[in-house]
Write a protein that holds these residues in place. Sequence first.
Motif, short mmCIF file in Angstrom:
data_model
loop_
_atom_site.label_atom_id
_atom_site.label_comp_id
_atom_site.label_asym_id
_atom_site.label_seq_id
_atom_site.Cartn_x
_atom_site.Cartn_y
_atom_site.Cartn_z
N HIS A 79 0.83 -1.21 0.00
CA HIS A 79 0.00 0.00 0.00
C HIS A 79 0.86 1.26 0.00
N ALA A 80 2.05 1.18 0.58
CA ALA A 80 2.96 2.32 0.50
C ALA A 80 3.38 2.57 -0.95
N GLU A 81 3.69 1.48 -1.66
CA GLU A 81 4.06 1.65 -3.06
C GLU A 81 2.88 2.14 -3.88
N ALA A 82 1.68 1.59 -3.61
CA ALA A 82 0.50 2.03 -4.34
C ALA A 82 0.26 3.53 -4.13
N LEU A 83 0.47 3.99 -2.90
CA LEU A 83 0.31 5.42 -2.61
C LEU A 83 1.33 6.24 -3.40
N ASP A 84 2.57 5.76 -3.41
CA ASP A 84 3.61 6.46 -4.16
C ASP A 84 3.26 6.52 -5.64
N VAL A 85 2.70 5.44 -6.15
CA VAL A 85 2.30 5.40 -7.57
C VAL A 85 1.21 6.43 -7.84
N VAL A 86 0.21 6.48 -6.97
CA VAL A 86 -0.89 7.42 -7.19
C VAL A 86 -0.39 8.87 -7.12
N ARG A 87 0.56 9.14 -6.24
CA ARG A 87 1.12 10.49 -6.16
C ARG A 87 1.79 10.89 -7.48
N ARG A 88 2.22 9.89 -8.26
CA ARG A 88 2.91 10.17 -9.53
C ARG A 88 1.94 10.35 -10.69
N TYR A 89 0.64 10.20 -10.43
CA TYR A 89 -0.33 10.38 -11.50
C TYR A 89 -0.20 11.79 -12.10
N ASP A 90 -0.41 11.86 -13.39
CA ASP A 90 -0.48 13.16 -14.06
C ASP A 90 -1.62 13.99 -13.46
N ALA A 91 -1.41 15.27 -13.37
CA ALA A 91 -2.42 16.16 -12.78
C ALA A 91 -3.75 16.08 -13.53
N GLU A 92 -3.72 15.68 -14.79
CA GLU A 92 -4.94 15.60 -15.59
C GLU A 92 -5.62 14.24 -15.49
N THR A 93 -5.05 13.31 -14.73
CA THR A 93 -5.66 11.98 -14.59
C THR A 93 -7.05 12.12 -13.97
N PRO A 94 -8.08 11.51 -14.58
CA PRO A 94 -9.43 11.61 -14.02
C PRO A 94 -9.48 11.08 -12.58
N ASP A 95 -10.20 11.80 -11.71
CA ASP A 95 -10.41 11.39 -10.32
C ASP A 95 -9.10 11.22 -9.55
N ARG A 96 -8.08 11.97 -9.91
CA ARG A 96 -6.79 11.82 -9.24
C ARG A 96 -6.90 12.06 -7.74
N GLU A 97 -7.59 13.12 -7.33
CA GLU A 97 -7.69 13.44 -5.91
C GLU A 97 -8.43 12.34 -5.15
N TYR A 107 -3.57 2.82 2.98
CA TYR A 107 -2.25 2.79 3.62
C TYR A 107 -2.37 2.94 5.13
N GLN A 108 -3.19 3.88 5.60
CA GLN A 108 -3.32 4.05 7.05
C GLN A 108 -3.93 2.79 7.67
N HIS A 109 -4.88 2.18 6.98
CA HIS A 109 -5.49 0.96 7.51
C HIS A 109 -4.44 -0.14 7.68
N SER A 110 -3.58 -0.30 6.68
CA SER A 110 -2.54 -1.34 6.77
C SER A 110 -1.55 -1.04 7.89
N LEU A 111 -1.26 0.23 8.12
CA LEU A 111 -0.34 0.60 9.21
C LEU A 111 -0.94 0.26 10.56
N PHE A 112 -2.22 0.57 10.77
CA PHE A 112 -2.86 0.23 12.05
C PHE A 112 -2.93 -1.28 12.22
N ALA A 113 -3.22 -2.00 11.14
CA ALA A 113 -3.29 -3.46 11.22
C ALA A 113 -1.95 -4.07 11.57
N ALA A 114 -0.87 -3.41 11.19
CA ALA A 114 0.48 -3.90 11.49
C ALA A 114 0.98 -3.40 12.85
N GLY A 115 0.16 -2.66 13.58
CA GLY A 115 0.56 -2.16 14.89
C GLY A 115 1.43 -0.92 14.83
N ARG A 116 1.47 -0.27 13.68
CA ARG A 116 2.30 0.94 13.52
C ARG A 116 1.40 2.17 13.63
#
Length: 412
Positions: A79-97, A107-116
């Motif tokens: 999920h950290a990598e997926a987040l990094d990937v989404v941050r790299r989306y072009d500004a014109e990508t539909p529904d980027r936000e 990502y936050q859900h996975s962190l809580f599940a891992a006790g972080r």
Amino acid sequence: MHQTENRGHMGDTGEIDHDAVMRARVMLLGSDRPSSREEIEAYRILAEVSPRVYLPKLAHALIKRGWELRDPEVHVALHAEALDVVRRYDAETPDREEELHRALNRYQHSLFAAGRRAEGRAVCEELAEAGRYGRLAIVLAEEGCHAEAAELYDRHIVPGPADPSEWTLIEWAAELDAAGRREEALEVFGRLVDEDRRKVAEDRAPLACMVWKLEQYARMLRAAGRREEEAGARRETLALLTRLARDGEPVSWSNIQACWSTLLVLSGRSAEPAATPDAPLPAFGVHLVHGWSPDVREEYFASIPALERRTAALRESDDLHGLVVAHRRLTVRRALQWESYGRRDEDALRPVFDEGVILARRLTGDDPGALARALTDRAMFLVAVQRYGEALADFAEATGLQSDPPPIVTRT
């Protein structure tokens, strides 16, 4: 798979490895379906050539891979990598936000599940900065920071045509109450009750949910010393229960038990220890499935065996009051487990509520309110399993016990 895996396929000069690109295309177009891991590797390569096309595919493949694996730390890495990937989306990508918000939430859900937890809270703070404040409010509540949680709701919820959901209003009222802002909590919860009255009058809401909300509202009014209004809420509840016992629900409804279980858990907050950042507890008033952090949920249900041992020990002692309190704490957990895990067999849970009433009857001389609480708890459960006549009898007796002076109530 971890974040330390090689993701790049450019040489030291920054040139694209065209052979790797060709192999990736062939693999994706081949007759044999690639594994999710192979698919991720291919999309990593192709995203360097055509990011606008392949970054979204890579993000989706990373999330899909997470569904296949159980290791919490691997989930964090994916999920950290997926987040990094989404941050790299072009500004014109539909529904980027919107995609970014979803990636942050996963990502936050996975962190809580891992006790972080500290890292998870930081991600929730980023979500709040983007206007998605709900998760941070819940995390603050779980850590006992009720004033901060209430203020967060205050800042983001404004009166208007786009009113918040009933779940948000319950959460807000719960945090106002926990922060000591009792009158404001009553005002917010009163809005919820008024809206339900309108919906019930138009057959747009189940009578059962109105019963559960009115009971919580009456409990709050009693705590605020507003006894006449409390009595009015209880009379209204009795009228609804009478109608249910006579005619049943006017419209068919499903999946409404979460309202009952959420308000039952909220009613038990005072019997639980105070939450702290080092010892978080559930955000009482928040829907279990859609709100509780994974680490808190796991710890809450893990406490059941210890409470079972405590109640067993108290049965052997003379501490009847302690037994009643411990048994109710255990009952709340079992009820939430029963509802959330799909255990719809009434007989699996009914004995727990019956025992609560039996124990409270033994304690009536020392704590008259204990029997009213136990009868009310059982009545609300009986509504959840559509035993409306029995629920009416229990609630009528409970209401009589809470009157001043109590009238004589005959059980049927």
